[in-house]
Design a protein around this motif. Structure first.
Motif, PDB file in Angstrom:
ATOM      1  N   THR A 198      58.679  28.088  65.970  1.00  0.00           N
ATOM      2  CA  THR A 198      59.859  28.700  66.744  1.00  0.00           C
ATOM      3  C   THR A 198      60.131  27.814  67.839  1.00  0.00           C
ATOM      4  O   THR A 198      61.167  27.647  68.454  1.00  0.00           O
ATOM      5  CB  THR A 198      59.479  30.129  67.019  1.00  0.00           C
ATOM      6  N   GLN A 199      58.758  27.502  68.490  1.00  0.00           N
ATOM      7  CA  GLN A 199      58.840  26.617  69.825  1.00  0.00           C
ATOM      8  C   GLN A 199      59.293  25.607  69.692  1.00  0.00           C
ATOM      9  O   GLN A 199      60.171  24.855  70.821  1.00  0.00           O
ATOM     10  CB  GLN A 199      57.401  26.449  70.395  1.00  0.00           C
ATOM     11  N   HIS A 216      52.057  33.010  59.546  1.00  0.00           N
ATOM     12  CA  HIS A 216      52.306  33.753  60.552  1.00  0.00           C
ATOM     13  C   HIS A 216      51.979  33.079  61.976  1.00  0.00           C
ATOM     14  O   HIS A 216      52.913  32.764  62.857  1.00  0.00           O
ATOM     15  CB  HIS A 216      51.397  34.898  60.708  1.00  0.00           C
ATOM     16  N   SER A 265      54.747  30.664  64.915  1.00  0.00           N
ATOM     17  CA  SER A 265      55.201  30.556  66.362  1.00  0.00           C
ATOM     18  C   SER A 265      55.397  28.955  66.774  1.00  0.00           C
ATOM     19  O   SER A 265      56.210  28.918  67.609  1.00  0.00           O
ATOM     20  CB  SER A 265      54.231  31.504  67.021  1.00  0.00           C
TER      21      SER A 265
END
Length: 498
Positions: A363-364, A356, A360
């Motif tokens: 995703t960046q 998790h 992120s």
């Protein structure tokens, strides 16, 4: 302990919370929780000149992030508020006055210029100026003036301070839970200022009055407050109050061992010394540390559990903590060891939690992929990581084909006959139905033997073309995860490029 344990952490909002301040808060929290007591946050903001906007919010956020929230304090009002000293200032004057009436304190009218003159005069003679029993009758105060003169000065609006009247020729014994007995000759103490004519108390008076009114049973604070212990004990006596138990924590020393840890050491050494980022200074949270790791390494800075155990959950710390096992001498700050603590805590986290956090970052980078795929990747690389921020460097080849190949590895592994061997590997892989790691491994190794090839001619170049380097977990695990088509595509690309 018959009385309910109550401790307080009392920072001044003059800037961010230093890691040493966070450790003081932590030791207070552990002690309170161990004894079923209360952990109080009191903001000591009487010095309005040094007040920094946002500092109080920062302190609260740092305690909450660390998992050591206070039970009472600003925004969590209990029975002993308000919890900001600036909101309590109407309280202190009556207590200062009480000490004057008891003959334990006195008005002093000496101007800053006069005091500076005395200081300079003493310095020129190689002495230190101390305002106390040996010269107070020669200075301008209510001990040397008549009652009428004192009243006239106050009525005329002259500036004054109220000073504590330190006893003369007394030997006092102070007790500290960590340091034991401390003997003090009262003749060396100065008559500290307790109250100023602007209506504001000094730290010493406000601190004692608040600790008394908030029913604080134990004062656990940094070693830098040790010189104030005699005055604070004398103030309790002067009021006729029972003093709390005191414990002064050892300093946190620089990584080199000498001197107190400072912000500059962090800047020079490239490590944080604040729990959260403040202005240009990175915090432990932003550097990728888990709060559990920060609490773990801070607890062992100056406290020793008496066992070999190094990894502690917060509950285990509460269970094991005692002030008697806190060291007297300073504790050396070790950034490398702190990274090790984070690595240990990272290994304890579930793959789902780490995936998790890693998602992120992916995703960046514009990489969208299934959560269970990220979990499998994390599972295969996490033991080589100390921080989640290490994951990308350890696993980029799981998400994108290599765009270049390590030069040194190419020189060593890519021989004249390698392209042809890799072409044969492609042909063989295309025949496989079950592309599961153990199956690929067994069949590829059998095939290598049947072809009369050496493992050195096949396996290292195969890793190089799949990963781009000689790094990474088990090669067949990587191939299973990226899949058959992607594995073959990477071998083809490498044959073209190399």
């Amino acid at each position: 302990m018959s009385q309910k344990v109550r401790v307080r952490f009392a920072p001044s909002p003059t800037g961010p919370l230093h890691i040493g301040g966070l450790r003081t808060a932590l030791f207070n929290y552990l002690f309170a929780k161990k004894h079923g007591g209360d952990f109080v946050l009191r903001v000591e903001d009487t010095d309005q000149n040094r007040f920094v906007d946002g500092a109080e919010d920062y302190i609260i956020a740092a305690l909450n992030w660390s998992g050591i929230p206070f039970d009472e304090g600003p925004g969590k009002e209990g029975d002993f508020g308000p919890y900001r000293q600036s909101e309590r200032k109407q309280l202190y004057q009556a207590y200062a006055q009480e000490l004057v009436e008891k003959g334990k304190a006195y008005y002093a009218f000496d101007t800053p210029e006069i005091l500076e003159h005395h200081r300079k005069d003493h310095e020129s003679k190689g002495k230190t100026f101390i305002y106390n029993w040996h010269n107070r009758l020669k200075l301008t105060n209510s001990l040397s003036l008549s009652n009428e003169e004192v009243r006239a000065k106050i009525d005329a609006g002259e500036d004054y301070v109220i000073r504590f009247r330190s006893p003369e020729n007394e030997k006092i014994v102070l007790n500290d839970i960590i340091r034991g007995e401390i003997h003090i000759d009262t003749n060396v103490l100065d008559d500290k200022v307790l109250f100023k004519s602007d209506g504001m108390p000094t730290y010493h008076l406000a601190n004692i009055v608040d600790d008394h009114l908030m029913q604080i049973t134990h004062v656990i604070r940094g070693e830098e407050w040790l010189p104030s212990l005699a005055l604070h004990t004398l103030l309790y006596d002067a009021f006729g109050w029972e003093a709390p138990a005191f414990a002064h924590l050892p300093l946190i020393m620089k990584p080199v061992g000498k001197g107190k840890l400072s912000k500059r050491d962090g800047e020079k050494g490239g490590f944080p010394i604040f729990p959260l980022t403040w202005n240009q200074s990175q915090g432990y949270r932003e550097a990728g540390f888990f709060p559990e790791a920060v609490v773990n390494f801070l607890a062992l800075l100056g406290w020793n559990p008496g066992t070999e155990q190094e990894i502690f959950t917060l509950d285990e710390l509460i269970e094991s903590f005692t002030l008697e096992r806190v060291n007297k001498s300073g504790a050396r700050f070790d950034p490398e060891k702190n990274n090790w603590y984070n690595q240990q805590w990272l290994q304890k986290k579930s793959d789902a939690e780490l995936a998790h956090l890693f998602a992120s970052e992916l995703t960046q980078k514009g990489i969208a992929t299934e959560t269970d795929y990220i979990e499998k990747v994390v599972s295969s690389i996490k033991e080589r990581a100390s921080f989640v921020t290490d994951f990308w460097e350890l696993s980029d080849y799981f998400f994108q084909a290599p765009s270049s190949y390590n030069d040194k590895a190419v020189k060593k592994q890519w021989k004249e006959d390698t392209p042809e061997i890799m072409q044969q590997v492609i042909t063989f892989l295309e025949t496989l139905e079950d592309f599961e790691s153990a199956n690929i491994e067994e069949l590829v190794k059998t095939w290598i033997s049947e072809q009369g090839l050496s493992f050195g001619k096949v396996m290292p170049p195969l890793r190089l073309v799949i990963v781009g380097d000689m790094k990474g977990p088990h090669l067949f695990d990587i191939m299973e995860l990226i899949g058959k088509n992607e594995s073959i595509s990477r071998i083809k690309t490498a044959i073209d490029k190399l």
